[in-house]
Motif scaffolding. Structure first.
Motif, PDB file in Angstrom:
ATOM      1  N   UNK A 141       0.812  -1.220   0.000  1.00 46.76           N
ATOM      2  CA  UNK A 141       0.000   0.000   0.000  1.00 46.76           C
ATOM      3  C   UNK A 141       0.843   1.266   0.000  1.00 46.76           C
ATOM      4  N   UNK A 142       2.110   1.128  -0.381  1.00 49.78           N
ATOM      5  CA  UNK A 142       2.985   2.288  -0.433  1.00 49.78           C
ATOM      6  C   UNK A 142       4.115   2.017  -1.418  1.00 49.78           C
ATOM      7  N   UNK A 143       4.802   3.070  -1.774  1.00 50.76           N
ATOM      8  CA  UNK A 143       5.918   2.951  -2.709  1.00 50.76           C
ATOM      9  C   UNK A 143       7.225   2.789  -1.957  1.00 50.76           C
ATOM     10  N   UNK A 144       8.260   2.443  -2.693  1.00 59.29           N
ATOM     11  CA  UNK A 144       9.601   2.389  -2.111  1.00 59.29           C
ATOM     12  C   UNK A 144       9.953   1.075  -1.442  1.00 59.29           C
ATOM     13  N   UNK A 145       9.100   0.065  -1.599  1.00 56.20           N
ATOM     14  CA  UNK A 145       9.392  -1.242  -1.009  1.00 56.20           C
ATOM     15  C   UNK A 145      10.342  -1.997  -1.935  1.00 56.20           C
ATOM     16  N   UNK A 146      11.380  -2.565  -1.353  1.00 62.54           N
ATOM     17  CA  UNK A 146      12.356  -3.305  -2.144  1.00 62.54           C
ATOM     18  C   UNK A 146      12.602  -4.693  -1.567  1.00 62.54           C
ATOM     19  N   UNK A 147      12.975  -5.587  -2.455  1.00 63.33           N
ATOM     20  CA  UNK A 147      13.406  -6.917  -2.056  1.00 63.33           C
ATOM     21  C   UNK A 147      14.831  -7.097  -2.565  1.00 63.33           C
ATOM     22  N   UNK A 148      15.694  -7.609  -1.679  1.00 64.97           N
ATOM     23  CA  UNK A 148      17.100  -7.777  -2.028  1.00 64.97           C
ATOM     24  C   UNK A 148      17.459  -9.254  -2.028  1.00 64.97           C
ATOM     25  N   UNK A 149      18.371  -9.607  -2.917  1.00 66.57           N
ATOM     26  CA  UNK A 149      18.942 -10.943  -2.929  1.00 66.57           C
ATOM     27  C   UNK A 149      20.281 -10.900  -2.222  1.00 66.57           C
ATOM     28  N   UNK A 150      20.435 -11.752  -1.239  1.00 70.26           N
ATOM     29  CA  UNK A 150      21.642 -11.775  -0.413  1.00 70.26           C
ATOM     30  C   UNK A 150      22.284 -13.149  -0.516  1.00 70.26           C
ATOM     31  N   UNK A 151      23.585 -13.148  -0.661  1.00 68.42           N
ATOM     32  CA  UNK A 151      24.321 -14.411  -0.732  1.00 68.42           C
ATOM     33  C   UNK A 151      25.210 -14.541   0.509  1.00 68.42           C
ATOM     34  N   UNK A 152      24.881 -15.451   1.427  1.00 67.04           N
ATOM     35  CA  UNK A 152      25.785 -15.710   2.562  1.00 67.04           C
ATOM     36  C   UNK A 152      27.037 -16.423   2.045  1.00 67.04           C
ATOM     37  N   UNK A 153      28.187 -15.834   2.264  1.00 62.83           N
ATOM     38  CA  UNK A 153      29.413 -16.418   1.716  1.00 62.83           C
ATOM     39  C   UNK A 153      30.083 -17.394   2.665  1.00 62.83           C
ATOM     40  N   UNK A 154      29.652 -17.393   3.914  1.00 62.31           N
ATOM     41  CA  UNK A 154      30.145 -18.352   4.903  1.00 62.31           C
ATOM     42  C   UNK A 154      28.961 -18.850   5.708  1.00 62.31           C
ATOM     43  N   UNK A 155      29.161 -19.915   6.437  1.00 59.68           N
ATOM     44  CA  UNK A 155      28.112 -20.426   7.322  1.00 59.68           C
ATOM     45  C   UNK A 155      27.728 -19.373   8.356  1.00 59.68           C
ATOM     46  N   UNK A 156      28.709 -18.649   8.856  1.00 56.09           N
ATOM     47  CA  UNK A 156      28.453 -17.607   9.863  1.00 56.09           C
ATOM     48  C   UNK A 156      27.553 -16.511   9.317  1.00 56.09           C
ATOM     49  N   UNK A 157      27.565 -16.297   7.996  1.00 57.45           N
ATOM     50  CA  UNK A 157      26.750 -15.240   7.389  1.00 57.45           C
ATOM     51  C   UNK A 157      25.278 -15.600   7.284  1.00 57.45           C
ATOM     52  N   UNK A 158      24.953 -16.888   7.354  1.00 57.90           N
ATOM     53  CA  UNK A 158      23.562 -17.313   7.193  1.00 57.90           C
ATOM     54  C   UNK A 158      22.710 -16.755   8.332  1.00 57.90           C
ATOM     55  N   UNK A 159      21.589 -16.123   7.979  1.00 60.40           N
ATOM     56  CA  UNK A 159      20.657 -15.563   8.970  1.00 60.40           C
ATOM     57  C   UNK A 159      21.315 -14.536   9.875  1.00 60.40           C
ATOM     58  N   UNK A 160      22.368 -13.888   9.373  1.00 57.48           N
ATOM     59  CA  UNK A 160      23.081 -12.882  10.163  1.00 57.48           C
ATOM     60  C   UNK A 160      22.888 -11.510   9.529  1.00 57.48           C
ATOM     61  N   UNK A 161      22.343 -10.597  10.286  1.00 58.12           N
ATOM     62  CA  UNK A 161      22.085  -9.263   9.772  1.00 58.12           C
ATOM     63  C   UNK A 161      23.378  -8.555   9.400  1.00 58.12           C
ATOM     64  N   UNK A 162      23.377  -7.900   8.266  1.00 60.55           N
ATOM     65  CA  UNK A 162      24.464  -7.059   7.747  1.00 60.55           C
ATOM     66  C   UNK A 162      25.663  -7.835   7.192  1.00 60.55           C
ATOM     67  N   UNK A 163      25.704  -9.143   7.323  1.00 61.00           N
ATOM     68  CA  UNK A 163      26.906  -9.882   6.930  1.00 61.00           C
ATOM     69  C   UNK A 163      26.830 -10.466   5.527  1.00 61.00           C
TER      70      UNK A 163
END
Length: 379
Positions: A20-42
């Motif tokens: 119901x608004x503009x400016x919504x985005x979806x990003x594709x993220x690739x975790x490059x290590x196991x530690x990156x999975x489900x980790x914000x900003x990594x």
């Protein structure tokens, strides 16, 4: 800039409900290590898509590797960083892990304000179906054990109740990881077990996962990362290990080896402190009754205190009735070498040993500990 023919199909396309608004985005993220999975900003951001007024979005620029790759779709409604993941409120998680493979387009749908919990894939592959099943298990476990729960921590007395609820939640995810035949869903489950990457309370889970996947996929870099983290030198004493025969300074001023103190049938090694409210409660309400009922049947308790003040330690031992059993401390607080040798950081903690000093259970508290002792003593 990438140019796409009008009749080309997107590698990943989606439909969001409730836009119901503009400016919504979806990003594709690739975790490059196991530690990156489900980790914000990594995770590494590899593409983005703007959601149109009808809630549709599309991705065309995906990894060209032949091997399947784990990606995360992250929905951002505000000025958050593209790889920001909501991990605090699990009912509002804004991301979902998926497995991408060249030549197999994905069509997804989700609700704007319940992105992860409502996320679905049209005709998902077996691995993506496993990820969706894992999501459902996590959602149900969270709602059962953690959602809406309030614990009082003014005196620390409900800390063990919270820890038990977290362990019940984790157990559901652990069981999934132990059963699944797919590596990536297992790795997502592993990360969801502890987003803080702290497995001190469930180290056996790490060891089991390492043993499982080094047989199935020994050359995968995430398996190598997992096995490095699950090395015994990084983990507390495990169930099935013989507890180290350490020398400990006793409250009586003697220095004894633990093996000289073990009970004939069962020993509880309790790591506690006079300043630890749940430890003190456990002394009075659990350990004293256990001792009084089973000590003359071959039960021993050895309490190691993380103390720096001798007077406070002795006063707590006497006040709690813990002077019934063996007490030790080197009066170095949490800098004690005892903790380092058993690779422990968190209290309350305990290790339950059989008559040979082998750990048969750990971190059992309250009624669960009392029931365990009863069953073991009646064998």
């Amino acid at each position: 800039m990438t140019f796409v023919a009008c009749n080309s199909s997107a590698d990943i396309s989606g439909q969001l409900e409730g836009v119901n608004k503009e400016g919504i985005k979806v990003y594709l993220i690739k975790p490059e290590t196991l530690r990156n999975v489900a980790a914000s900003y990594l995770g590494k951001v590899i593409d983005s898509a703007t959601v149109d007024s009808k809630g549709k979005f599309q991705f065309y620029n995906l990894p060209k590797t032949k091997e399947p790759v784990l990606l995360e779709l992250a929905l951002q409604q505000s000025n958050n960083a593209p790889n920001y993941l909501e991990t605090e409120n699990l009912n509002a998680s804004n991301y979902m892990p998926i497995l991408w493979q060249i030549g197999k387009p994905l069509k997804i749908s989700a609700k704007l304000d319940e992105f992860q919990n409502s996320f679905s894939i049209k005709k998902p592959s077996e691995i993506n179906k496993a990820l969706l099943d894992l999501r459902d298990i996590k959602k149900k476990a969270y709602e059962t054990y953690l959602a809406g729960k309030q614990w009082q921590f003014e005196d620390g007395s409900e800390l063990l109740e919270k820890e038990h609820a977290i362990l019940q939640y984790q157990t559901e995810l652990i069981e999934f990881a132990n059963k699944t035949q797919y590596l990536m869903p297992a790795m997502v489950a592993l990360r969801w077990v502890s987003l803080e990457n702290d497995y001190e309370r469930v180290p056996e889970f790490l060891v089991n996962q390492c043993n499982k996947w080094k047989q199935k996929q020994p050359n995968h870099p995430w398996v190598n990362e997992l096995c490095k983290k699950s090395d015994a030198s990084n983990l507390p004493v495990l169930i099935g290990d013989k507890f180290p025969n350490l020398k400990v300074p006793m409250i009586t001023k003697d220095t004894l080896t633990l093996n000289k103190l073990l009970g004939d049938k069962l020993t509880i090694i309790d790591v506690w402190a006079s300043w630890c409210a749940p430890c003190r409660k456990e002394n009075r309400e659990v350990l004293v009754p256990i001792w009084d009922e089973y000590n003359d049947q071959g039960l021993q308790i050895i309490a190691y205190g993380l103390e720096s003040d001798e007077a406070s330690w002795k006063a707590a031992v006497e006040r709690d009735g813990a002077d019934r059993w063996s007490n030790a401390s080197d009066l170095q607080g949490d800098e004690t070498s005892f903790l380092k040798k058993i690779r422990l950081q968190t209290i309350p903690a305990n290790f339950i040993l059989d008559g040979n000093g082998v750990v048969i259970a750990k971190n059992m508290h309250g009624k669960a500990l009392m029931d365990l002792v009863k069953s073991q003593m009646n064998l």
